[in-house]
Scaffold this active site. Structure first.
Site, mmCIF file in Angstrom:
data_model
loop_
_atom_site.group_PDB
_atom_site.id
_atom_site.type_symbol
_atom_site.label_atom_id
_atom_site.label_comp_id
_atom_site.label_asym_id
_atom_site.label_seq_id
_atom_site.Cartn_x
_atom_site.Cartn_y
_atom_site.Cartn_z
ATOM 1 N N CYS A 167 0.855 -1.180 0.000
ATOM 2 C CA CYS A 167 0.000 0.000 0.000
ATOM 3 C C CYS A 167 0.893 1.233 0.000
ATOM 4 C CB CYS A 167 -0.897 -0.010 1.242
ATOM 5 S SG CYS A 167 -1.907 1.478 1.415
ATOM 6 N N CYS A 189 0.122 3.187 3.762
ATOM 7 C CA CYS A 189 0.525 2.664 5.075
ATOM 8 C C CYS A 189 1.627 1.621 4.998
ATOM 9 C CB CYS A 189 -0.675 2.118 5.838
ATOM 10 S SG CYS A 189 -1.356 0.588 5.144
ATOM 11 N N CYS A 202 -1.269 -10.254 -7.826
ATOM 12 C CA CYS A 202 -1.773 -11.368 -7.030
ATOM 13 C C CYS A 202 -1.832 -10.882 -5.579
ATOM 14 C CB CYS A 202 -0.817 -12.545 -7.188
ATOM 15 S SG CYS A 202 -1.363 -14.034 -6.366
#
Length: 182
Positions: A134, A137, A159
């Site tokens: 991400c 974060c 994936c």
């Protein structure tokens, strides 16, 4: 953009990732509160993440673990909507880019937008892969693979672990039940 070029391999994590086998919280010594550091980055201590996440979510998102194939909530979901990071809520992928790869994990051919995810060269377990995290974060999401022959616009397969995601279904448009006026 080819994510497998040398440019992504210089994109190292800003802090170490704990070895999941070690079972210790030594990798992240960050502030005890959530902060925005001017780049929109969310930073929390391991203790804070443990309070917010289930043990499985913590293992996958914060310790770069992997859920078993064909067991996650979204591997075979076809619901229209947006997939958010389960840790921070950042919108990462949409159902428009999701496809059936039959690999046991949700697969996408592209993220929602540039900068929503970041890439790290991953040589763990004797493999040479590209980890997807991400962009907000720094939580582990999964890996991206290229050149597998799927009929997608990018020839890439993101994936992603189901436990790393939260699907926010798209609301169906309201249909007016009234009759048309003549």
């Amino acid at each position: 953009m080819n994510i497998f070029g040398n440019s992504i391999f210089g994109n190292r994590a800003t802090h170490a990732v704990a070895d999941p086998a070690a079972g210790q919280d030594t990798a992240r010594e960050e502030s005890a509160t959530e902060t925005a550091d001017g780049t929109g980055t969310v930073r929390k201590s391991d203790a804070e993440w443990r309070q917010e996440l289930t043990p499985e979510e913590f293992y996958v998102l914060r310790q770069a673990g992997t859920e078993r194939p064909f067991t996650g909530e979204y591997w075979d979901t076809h619901t229209a909507g947006v997939y958010q990071c389960r840790a921070c809520g950042t919108e990462l992928f949409t159902s428009n880019e999701k496809f059936d790869s039959h690999c046991g994990w949700p697969s996408f051919w592209a993220p929602l937008a540039e900068g929503k995810v970041r890439y790290i060269h991953d040589r763990t377990l004797g493999m040479d892969r590209v980890e997807v995290r991400c962009g907000t974060c720094d939580s582990h999401l999964g890996h991206v693979f290229e050149g597998e022959g799927y009929g997608t616009p990018t020839d890439q397969r993101y994936c992603i672990n189901s436990v790393s995601l939260k699907l926010v279904p798209r609301e169906e448009p309201q249909v007016n039940g009234g009759s048309p006026e003549a």
